[in-house]
Scaffold this motif. Sequence first.
Motif, PDB file in Angstrom:
ATOM      1  N   GLU A   1      -4.161  -1.959   7.626  1.00  0.00           N
ATOM      2  CA  GLU A   1      -2.550  -2.894   7.004  1.00  0.00           C
ATOM      3  C   GLU A   1      -2.823  -3.857   6.441  1.00  0.00           C
ATOM      4  O   GLU A   1      -2.167  -3.917   5.747  1.00  0.00           O
ATOM      5  CB  GLU A   1      -2.402  -3.283   8.073  1.00  0.00           C
ATOM      6  CG  GLU A   1      -2.652  -1.783   9.205  1.00  0.00           C
ATOM      7  CD  GLU A   1      -3.699  -0.789   9.848  1.00  0.00           C
ATOM      8  OE1 GLU A   1      -4.066  -1.338  10.004  1.00  0.00           O
ATOM      9  OE2 GLU A   1      -2.587   0.363  10.993  1.00  0.00           O
TER      10      GLU A   1
ATOM     11  N   GLN B   1      -0.935  -4.685   2.295  1.00  0.00           N
ATOM     12  CA  GLN B   1      -0.377  -5.919   2.501  1.00  0.00           C
ATOM     13  C   GLN B   1      -0.441  -6.516   1.405  1.00  0.00           C
ATOM     14  O   GLN B   1       0.000  -7.392   0.945  1.00  0.00           O
ATOM     15  CB  GLN B   1       0.016  -6.817   4.104  1.00  0.00           C
ATOM     16  CG  GLN B   1       0.005  -6.791   5.587  1.00  0.00           C
ATOM     17  CD  GLN B   1      -0.436  -7.921   6.436  1.00  0.00           C
ATOM     18  OE1 GLN B   1      -0.232  -8.851   6.005  1.00  0.00           O
ATOM     19  NE2 GLN B   1      -0.131  -6.745   7.369  1.00  0.00           N
TER      20      GLN B   1
ATOM     21  N   LYS C   1       1.254  -5.271  -1.278  1.00  0.00           N
ATOM     22  CA  LYS C   1       2.238  -5.426  -0.823  1.00  0.00           C
ATOM     23  C   LYS C   1       3.344  -3.891  -0.800  1.00  0.00           C
ATOM     24  O   LYS C   1       4.287  -3.705  -1.723  1.00  0.00           O
ATOM     25  CB  LYS C   1       2.849  -5.957  -2.206  1.00  0.00           C
ATOM     26  CG  LYS C   1       2.460  -7.580  -2.776  1.00  0.00           C
ATOM     27  CD  LYS C   1       3.387  -8.962  -3.682  1.00  0.00           C
ATOM     28  CE  LYS C   1       2.086  -9.510  -3.867  1.00  0.00           C
ATOM     29  NZ  LYS C   1       3.006 -10.594  -4.754  1.00  0.00           N
TER      30      LYS C   1
ATOM     31  N   SER D   1       4.968  -2.721   1.263  1.00  0.00           N
ATOM     32  CA  SER D   1       6.043  -2.157   1.557  1.00  0.00           C
ATOM     33  C   SER D   1       7.610  -2.463   0.643  1.00  0.00           C
ATOM     34  O   SER D   1       8.838  -2.066   0.852  1.00  0.00           O
ATOM     35  CB  SER D   1       6.620  -3.075   2.536  1.00  0.00           C
ATOM     36  OG  SER D   1       6.528  -4.760   1.875  1.00  0.00           O
ATOM     37  N   ASN D   2       7.143  -2.670  -0.636  1.00  0.00           N
ATOM     38  CA  ASN D   2       7.676  -3.467  -1.869  1.00  0.00           C
ATOM     39  C   ASN D   2       8.343  -1.739  -2.592  1.00  0.00           C
ATOM     40  O   ASN D   2       8.642  -1.369  -3.518  1.00  0.00           O
ATOM     41  CB  ASN D   2       6.983  -3.487  -3.010  1.00  0.00           C
ATOM     42  CG  ASN D   2       7.487  -5.357  -2.479  1.00  0.00           C
ATOM     43  OD1 ASN D   2       8.347  -5.380  -1.363  1.00  0.00           O
ATOM     44  ND2 ASN D   2       6.604  -5.434  -3.568  1.00  0.00           N
ATOM     45  N   SER D   3       6.955  -0.533  -1.763  1.00  0.00           N
ATOM     46  CA  SER D   3       7.502   0.619  -2.702  1.00  0.00           C
ATOM     47  C   SER D   3       8.037   1.960  -2.188  1.00  0.00           C
ATOM     48  O   SER D   3       8.284   1.235  -0.956  1.00  0.00           O
ATOM     49  CB  SER D   3       5.486   1.713  -2.871  1.00  0.00           C
ATOM     50  OG  SER D   3       4.628   0.487  -3.980  1.00  0.00           O
TER      51      SER D   3
ATOM     52  N   VAL E   1       9.177   4.717  -0.633  1.00  0.00           N
ATOM     53  CA  VAL E   1       8.501   5.865   1.524  1.00  0.00           C
ATOM     54  C   VAL E   1       7.903   6.542   1.056  1.00  0.00           C
ATOM     55  O   VAL E   1       6.982   6.580   1.317  1.00  0.00           O
ATOM     56  CB  VAL E   1      10.258   5.837   1.883  1.00  0.00           C
ATOM     57  CG1 VAL E   1       8.741   6.946   3.634  1.00  0.00           C
ATOM     58  CG2 VAL E   1      10.739   5.007   2.504  1.00  0.00           C
TER      59      VAL E   1
ATOM     60  N   GLN F   1       4.309   5.082  -0.602  1.00  0.00           N
ATOM     61  CA  GLN F   1       4.067   4.368   0.709  1.00  0.00           C
ATOM     62  C   GLN F   1       3.037   5.431   1.638  1.00  0.00           C
ATOM     63  O   GLN F   1       1.898   4.815   2.030  1.00  0.00           O
ATOM     64  CB  GLN F   1       5.050   3.419   1.726  1.00  0.00           C
ATOM     65  CG  GLN F   1       5.443   2.439   1.384  1.00  0.00           C
ATOM     66  CD  GLN F   1       6.251   1.866   2.009  1.00  0.00           C
ATOM     67  OE1 GLN F   1       6.497   0.680   3.194  1.00  0.00           O
ATOM     68  NE2 GLN F   1       7.772   1.548   1.449  1.00  0.00           N
ATOM     69  N   GLN F   2       4.125   6.405   1.923  1.00  0.00           N
ATOM     70  CA  GLN F   2       2.962   7.182   3.348  1.00  0.00           C
ATOM     71  C   GLN F   2       2.525   7.686   2.062  1.00  0.00           C
ATOM     72  O   GLN F   2       0.933   7.694   3.305  1.00  0.00           O
ATOM     73  CB  GLN F   2       3.945   8.138   2.713  1.00  0.00           C
ATOM     74  CG  GLN F   2       5.751   8.059   4.051  1.00  0.00           C
ATOM     75  CD  GLN F   2       6.257   9.043   4.198  1.00  0.00           C
ATOM     76  OE1 GLN F   2       6.257   9.872   3.869  1.00  0.00           O
ATOM     77  NE2 GLN F   2       7.530   8.773   5.275  1.00  0.00           N
TER      78      GLN F   2
END
Length: 288
Positions: free
Chosen positions: A82, A86, A89, A91-93, A95, A98-99
């Motif tokens: 996690e 962070q 970053k 979370s800016n990508s 889904v 991110q996965q």
Amino acid sequence: MSTPDRLFVSYHLWSLVAPGIGQERWHCQMRRGFIKARQHEPQVKALLTQATAPQRIGILAQKGVYEFHHNRHLLTRTDGVEQVAQLLKLSNSSVQVQQRVLRILQKYYDAPLLLGKRILQLTRGDEGFPKPILIERENDRFRLYAAMDCIFIDADDQHTLHILDFKTGKSAFDRRQALVYLLAAHYLYPDRKAVASFYNLELCQKSELISLKNRELESLKSELINIAKKHQADVQQYQEEARGFNEIFPPNPGYHCRFCPFQSICNFSAPPSQGQSLPIIKTNNSSR
């Protein structure tokens, strides 16, 4: 003697000039033309700056490995994955990105390949062009660009450099990339023996170790000089006769066009068809 400030080569260029084994049907010289001959045109330049999902996954995975070893305590923290997410970053990508990247980070956290190695070089993957290596052979010389992901030394073999290239997706390892890295190591570390290999961070697959003998290095230099000369000649011909673009860099339309970043501006792009699939190929935008 060839002019060194114009004659250059890299694995990326080699792969654009000649297809890898099994990639012949998907190889398109026009793609090389856009990337290497028309890269300064506004439309082409804009498309080159847009990373595809597979490209973003490859870059973020590389950065993830870097962050784990730059902040080594994260490999022992329960929230290490996690924390790295962070730092990236993530979370800016999208889904999808991110996965897949989170799965890669978790797999590396569970089995960190470089843990316990003496790491000499580990790049983030977004450093841009590496410093070129000037190579001479007989009456020719050229600049070699080799952006190596990682160089380390194993504890049980202190005299051998291990060059490691990280991959993602389902593309096959291209031995030519390892050969270029071994040639670069021959000049950067002349007193060291070197081997090279690939590691797929997503599939946790290792390749065989690849090495070169001195006579094979000479043969490789000849091959790279030929690649550099062909490309230089093609670009020069295009600059002198821009209307012959599709003849100098002939297209190879097909289903693979849907994966090409230049589909929107290519007059020869084939419309997508149904029921076919292609392997995901990691592209390193920093490669010359």
